[in-house]
Design a protein around this motif. Structure first.
Motif, PDB file in Angstrom:
ATOM      1  N   GLY A  69      -1.387  29.087  27.977  1.00 29.25           N
ATOM      2  CA  GLY A  69      -1.928  29.337  29.305  1.00 29.25           C
ATOM      3  C   GLY A  69      -0.995  29.913  30.348  1.00 29.25           C
ATOM      4  N   GLN A  70       0.103  30.548  29.942  1.00 30.84           N
ATOM      5  CA  GLN A  70       0.993  31.138  30.933  1.00 30.84           C
ATOM      6  C   GLN A  70       0.276  32.164  31.806  1.00 30.84           C
ATOM      7  OE1 GLN A  70       1.858  30.813  27.639  1.00 30.84           O
ATOM      8  NE2 GLN A  70       4.005  30.252  27.458  1.00 30.84           N
ATOM      9  N   GLU A  71      -0.650  32.939  31.203  1.00 28.16           N
ATOM     10  CA  GLU A  71      -1.396  33.944  31.953  1.00 28.16           C
ATOM     11  C   GLU A  71      -2.269  33.275  33.013  1.00 28.16           C
ATOM     12  OE1 GLU A  71      -1.491  33.314  28.632  1.00 28.16           O
ATOM     13  OE2 GLU A  71      -2.043  35.115  27.513  1.00 28.16           O
ATOM     14  N   VAL A  72      -2.903  32.178  32.634  1.00 29.46           N
ATOM     15  CA  VAL A  72      -3.757  31.441  33.565  1.00 29.46           C
ATOM     16  C   VAL A  72      -2.901  30.876  34.701  1.00 29.46           C
ATOM     17  CG1 VAL A  72      -5.370  29.516  33.811  1.00 29.46           C
ATOM     18  CG2 VAL A  72      -5.371  30.878  31.707  1.00 29.46           C
ATOM     19  N   ALA A  73      -1.770  30.289  34.355  1.00 22.72           N
ATOM     20  CA  ALA A  73      -0.861  29.753  35.374  1.00 22.72           C
ATOM     21  C   ALA A  73      -0.421  30.854  36.326  1.00 22.72           C
ATOM     22  CB  ALA A  73       0.351  29.106  34.704  1.00 22.72           C
ATOM     23  N   ALA A  74      -0.152  32.049  35.803  1.00 24.77           N
ATOM     24  CA  ALA A  74       0.276  33.164  36.649  1.00 24.77           C
ATOM     25  C   ALA A  74      -0.840  33.608  37.589  1.00 24.77           C
ATOM     26  CB  ALA A  74       0.735  34.330  35.769  1.00 24.77           C
ATOM     27  N   LEU A  75      -2.069  33.658  37.091  1.00 27.40           N
ATOM     28  CA  LEU A  75      -3.190  34.020  37.969  1.00 27.40           C
ATOM     29  C   LEU A  75      -3.319  33.017  39.103  1.00 27.40           C
ATOM     30  CD1 LEU A  75      -5.798  35.169  35.312  1.00 27.40           C
ATOM     31  CD2 LEU A  75      -4.988  36.550  37.243  1.00 27.40           C
ATOM     32  N   ARG A  76      -3.238  31.747  38.783  1.00 27.91           N
ATOM     33  CA  ARG A  76      -3.342  30.720  39.817  1.00 27.91           C
ATOM     34  C   ARG A  76      -2.168  30.806  40.784  1.00 27.91           C
ATOM     35  NH1 ARG A  76      -5.732  25.529  36.421  1.00 27.91           N
ATOM     36  NH2 ARG A  76      -7.685  26.553  35.782  1.00 27.91           N
ATOM     37  N   LEU A  77      -0.993  31.111  40.266  1.00 30.26           N
ATOM     38  CA  LEU A  77       0.202  31.247  41.098  1.00 30.26           C
ATOM     39  C   LEU A  77       0.048  32.360  42.126  1.00 30.26           C
ATOM     40  CD1 LEU A  77       3.177  30.464  41.674  1.00 30.26           C
ATOM     41  CD2 LEU A  77       3.827  32.087  39.887  1.00 30.26           C
ATOM     42  N   VAL A  78      -0.589  33.476  41.757  1.00 34.53           N
ATOM     43  CA  VAL A  78      -0.738  34.602  42.688  1.00 34.53           C
ATOM     44  C   VAL A  78      -1.985  34.470  43.560  1.00 34.53           C
ATOM     45  CG1 VAL A  78       0.578  36.149  41.193  1.00 34.53           C
ATOM     46  CG2 VAL A  78      -1.930  36.181  41.079  1.00 34.53           C
ATOM     47  N   GLY A  79      -2.683  33.333  43.457  1.00 35.11           N
ATOM     48  CA  GLY A  79      -3.782  33.080  44.368  1.00 35.11           C
ATOM     49  C   GLY A  79      -5.168  33.308  43.811  1.00 35.11           C
ATOM     50  N   VAL A  80      -5.315  33.331  42.479  1.00 31.97           N
ATOM     51  CA  VAL A  80      -6.625  33.457  41.848  1.00 31.97           C
ATOM     52  C   VAL A  80      -6.954  32.089  41.237  1.00 31.97           C
ATOM     53  CG1 VAL A  80      -8.009  34.725  40.146  1.00 31.97           C
ATOM     54  CG2 VAL A  80      -6.140  35.899  41.353  1.00 31.97           C
ATOM     55  N   PRO A  81      -7.538  31.197  42.025  1.00 33.38           N
ATOM     56  CA  PRO A  81      -7.723  29.823  41.560  1.00 33.38           C
ATOM     57  C   PRO A  81      -8.793  29.646  40.490  1.00 33.38           C
ATOM     58  CG  PRO A  81      -8.732  30.097  43.712  1.00 33.38           C
ATOM     59  CD  PRO A  81      -8.003  31.377  43.409  1.00 33.38           C
ATOM     60  N   ASP A  82      -9.777  30.556  40.442  1.00 30.82           N
ATOM     61  CA  ASP A  82     -10.867  30.419  39.476  1.00 30.82           C
ATOM     62  C   ASP A  82     -10.497  31.179  38.198  1.00 30.82           C
ATOM     63  OD1 ASP A  82     -13.222  29.778  38.254  1.00 30.82           O
ATOM     64  OD2 ASP A  82     -14.517  30.843  39.670  1.00 30.82           O
ATOM     65  N   ALA A  83      -9.491  30.681  37.515  1.00 32.68           N
ATOM     66  CA  ALA A  83      -8.973  31.312  36.298  1.00 32.68           C
ATOM     67  C   ALA A  83      -8.902  30.275  35.192  1.00 32.68           C
ATOM     68  CB  ALA A  83      -7.585  31.898  36.551  1.00 32.68           C
ATOM     69  N   VAL A  84      -9.262  30.699  33.985  1.00 33.47           N
ATOM     70  CA  VAL A  84      -9.231  29.818  32.823  1.00 33.47           C
ATOM     71  C   VAL A  84      -8.906  30.674  31.607  1.00 33.47           C
ATOM     72  CG1 VAL A  84     -11.690  30.020  32.242  1.00 33.47           C
ATOM     73  CG2 VAL A  84     -10.445  27.914  31.691  1.00 33.47           C
ATOM     74  N   GLY A  85      -8.423  30.033  30.563  1.00 33.19           N
ATOM     75  CA  GLY A  85      -8.163  30.741  29.311  1.00 33.19           C
ATOM     76  C   GLY A  85      -8.983  30.135  28.191  1.00 33.19           C
ATOM     77  N   ILE A  86      -9.136  30.917  27.111  1.00 33.96           N
ATOM     78  CA  ILE A  86      -9.743  30.386  25.886  1.00 33.96           C
ATOM     79  C   ILE A  86      -8.829  30.682  24.716  1.00 33.96           C
ATOM     80  CG2 ILE A  86     -12.150  30.472  26.620  1.00 33.96           C
ATOM     81  CD1 ILE A  86     -12.452  33.038  24.879  1.00 33.96           C
ATOM     82  N   ASP A  87      -8.850  29.780  23.743  1.00 31.46           N
ATOM     83  CA  ASP A  87      -8.082  29.943  22.522  1.00 31.46           C
ATOM     84  C   ASP A  87      -8.669  28.975  21.490  1.00 31.46           C
ATOM     85  OD1 ASP A  87      -5.119  31.296  21.963  1.00 31.46           O
ATOM     86  OD2 ASP A  87      -5.600  29.633  20.607  1.00 31.46           O
ATOM     87  N   LEU A  88      -8.496  29.289  20.222  1.00 35.55           N
ATOM     88  CA  LEU A  88      -8.973  28.381  19.176  1.00 35.55           C
ATOM     89  C   LEU A  88      -8.249  27.039  19.221  1.00 35.55           C
ATOM     90  CD1 LEU A  88      -9.471  30.773  16.134  1.00 35.55           C
ATOM     91  CD2 LEU A  88     -11.230  29.623  17.480  1.00 35.55           C
ATOM     92  N   ALA A  89      -7.000  27.065  19.695  1.00 31.41           N
ATOM     93  CA  ALA A  89      -6.230  25.827  19.879  1.00 31.41           C
ATOM     94  C   ALA A  89      -6.091  25.596  21.380  1.00 31.41           C
ATOM     95  CB  ALA A  89      -4.861  25.957  19.224  1.00 31.41           C
ATOM     96  N   PRO A  90      -6.970  24.795  21.983  1.00 28.33           N
ATOM     97  CA  PRO A  90      -6.973  24.641  23.433  1.00 28.33           C
ATOM     98  C   PRO A  90      -5.734  23.911  23.954  1.00 28.33           C
ATOM     99  CG  PRO A  90      -8.452  23.061  22.436  1.00 28.33           C
ATOM    100  CD  PRO A  90      -7.957  23.955  21.321  1.00 28.33           C
ATOM    101  N   ALA A  91      -5.410  24.178  25.215  1.00 31.02           N
ATOM    102  CA  ALA A  91      -4.324  23.498  25.921  1.00 31.02           C
ATOM    103  C   ALA A  91      -4.830  23.174  27.331  1.00 31.02           C
ATOM    104  CB  ALA A  91      -3.075  24.370  25.961  1.00 31.02           C
ATOM    105  N   PRO A  92      -5.739  22.171  27.433  1.00 33.19           N
ATOM    106  CA  PRO A  92      -6.308  21.827  28.732  1.00 33.19           C
ATOM    107  C   PRO A  92      -5.216  21.379  29.705  1.00 33.19           C
ATOM    108  CG  PRO A  92      -7.314  20.554  26.949  1.00 33.19           C
ATOM    109  CD  PRO A  92      -6.189  21.320  26.364  1.00 33.19           C
ATOM    110  N   PRO A  93      -5.360  21.588  30.978  1.00 25.76           N
ATOM    111  CA  PRO A  93      -6.547  22.087  31.657  1.00 25.76           C
ATOM    112  C   PRO A  93      -6.604  23.604  31.783  1.00 25.76           C
ATOM    113  CG  PRO A  93      -4.948  21.412  33.288  1.00 25.76           C
ATOM    114  CD  PRO A  93      -4.334  21.131  31.938  1.00 25.76           C
ATOM    115  N   LEU A  94      -5.564  24.314  31.391  1.00 22.83           N
ATOM    116  CA  LEU A  94      -5.534  25.764  31.585  1.00 22.83           C
ATOM    117  C   LEU A  94      -6.339  26.531  30.538  1.00 22.83           C
ATOM    118  CD1 LEU A  94      -1.730  26.204  32.460  1.00 22.83           C
ATOM    119  CD2 LEU A  94      -3.666  26.016  34.035  1.00 22.83           C
TER     120      LEU A  94
END
Length: 196
Positions: A69-94
Motif C-alpha cells: 500500500g505505499q501508493e495508497v499511503a502516498a495518495l493520502r499523504l498528498v491530500g487524496v483521502p478517499d484512496a484504497v488499494g486492492i491485491d490478492l494478499a491484502p494489507a488492511p487498512p490500506l
C-alpha cells in the motif's frame, strides 16, 4: 483522516497512520526506510499529476495491485483521502483483498486509478477492461510500465512498446506517454476514459 488536506510532513502522516493501527507487523513495515522511500517517490509522481489537473483531493482513487500500500499511503499523504488499494494478499487498512482481473467494485466507482503491476497481469485484456469498467467517464488511469526490457520474476508479460497496451484501452484516450524513473519501470502512460 483529514479530508482534502495534505499532511505537513511525512512524519505527521506516519504518526497519524501509526495511531490508527495496533497491527505490530504494519507498524514495523510503515516505519522502515524502504517504506518511506517508496511513499516519497509515489507522492512526487502524484503531486505532478495534481499539478497537471489529472488528480484532485476530491478524487476517489484506486491503486491496482497495491501489495503493502505505499501508493495508497502516498495518495493520502498528498491530500487524496478517499484512496484504497486492492491485491490478492491484502494489507488492511490500506489494501483490500481483490483480484485486478475482476475488481470487487461497481461500474464507474473511481475518478483515478493507478497501477505499476501491468506486467503481472495473466490476462492483460481483462486487467485493462476492469480498469475501464470501474473508472467513471472522464476519469484518469495512470500506469507505470517497463518497456524494452524484462520485468521482475513475477512478470507474466513484457512490453516491447506501448502500442499493444494502448490498443487494449478501447474506451479511453491517451493523455500522454512519458519517461519515468519508478522502481525499475521506465514509462508512464496516462489515459482518460471517454465520456461516451
Amino acid at each position: 483522516m483529514r479530508r482534502g488536506a495534505a499532511f505537513r510532513s511525512y512524519d505527521d502522516y506516519l504518526r497519524h497512520q501509526l495511531n490508527k493501527t495496533l497491527d505490530p507487523r504494519l507498524r514495523r513495515v510503515w516505519a522502515t526506510r524502504d517504506w518511506r522511500r517508496k511513499v516519497d517517490a509515489f507522492a512526487r509522481a502524484f503531486r505532478a499529476l495534481q499539478a497537471e489537473g489529472l488528480l484532485s483531493n476530491a478524487s476517489r482513487a484506486l491503486c491496482v495491485g497495491a501489495r503493502l500500500g505505499q501508493e495508497v499511503a502516498a495518495l493520502r499523504l498528498v491530500g487524496v483521502p478517499d484512496a484504497v488499494g486492492i491485491d490478492l494478499a491484502p494489507a488492511p487498512p490500506l489494501v483490500l483483498r481483490g483480484d485486478f482481473h475482476a475488481q470487487p467494485f461497481a461500474d464507474g466507482a473511481f475518478d483515478f486509478e493507478f497501477s505499476n503491476v501491468f506486467d503481472h497481469a495473466l490476462y492483460p485484456d481483462r486487467f485493462v477492461a476492469e480498469i475501464e469498467r470501474t473508472l467513471r467517464p472522464g476519469g484518469v488511469a495512470v500506469l507505470h510500465v517497463a518497456v524494452h526490457r524484462r520485468g521482475d520474476k513475477y512478470s507474466a508479460n513484457d512490453l516491447l512498446d506501448v502500442d499493444g497496451l494502448l490498443a487494449l484501452f478501447r474506451r479511453s484516450e491517451v493523455v500522454r506517454v512519458s519517461k519515468v524513473d519508478a522502481f525499475g519501470l521506465d514509462t508512464e502512460v496516462v489515459l482518460r476514459k471517454k465520456s461516451a
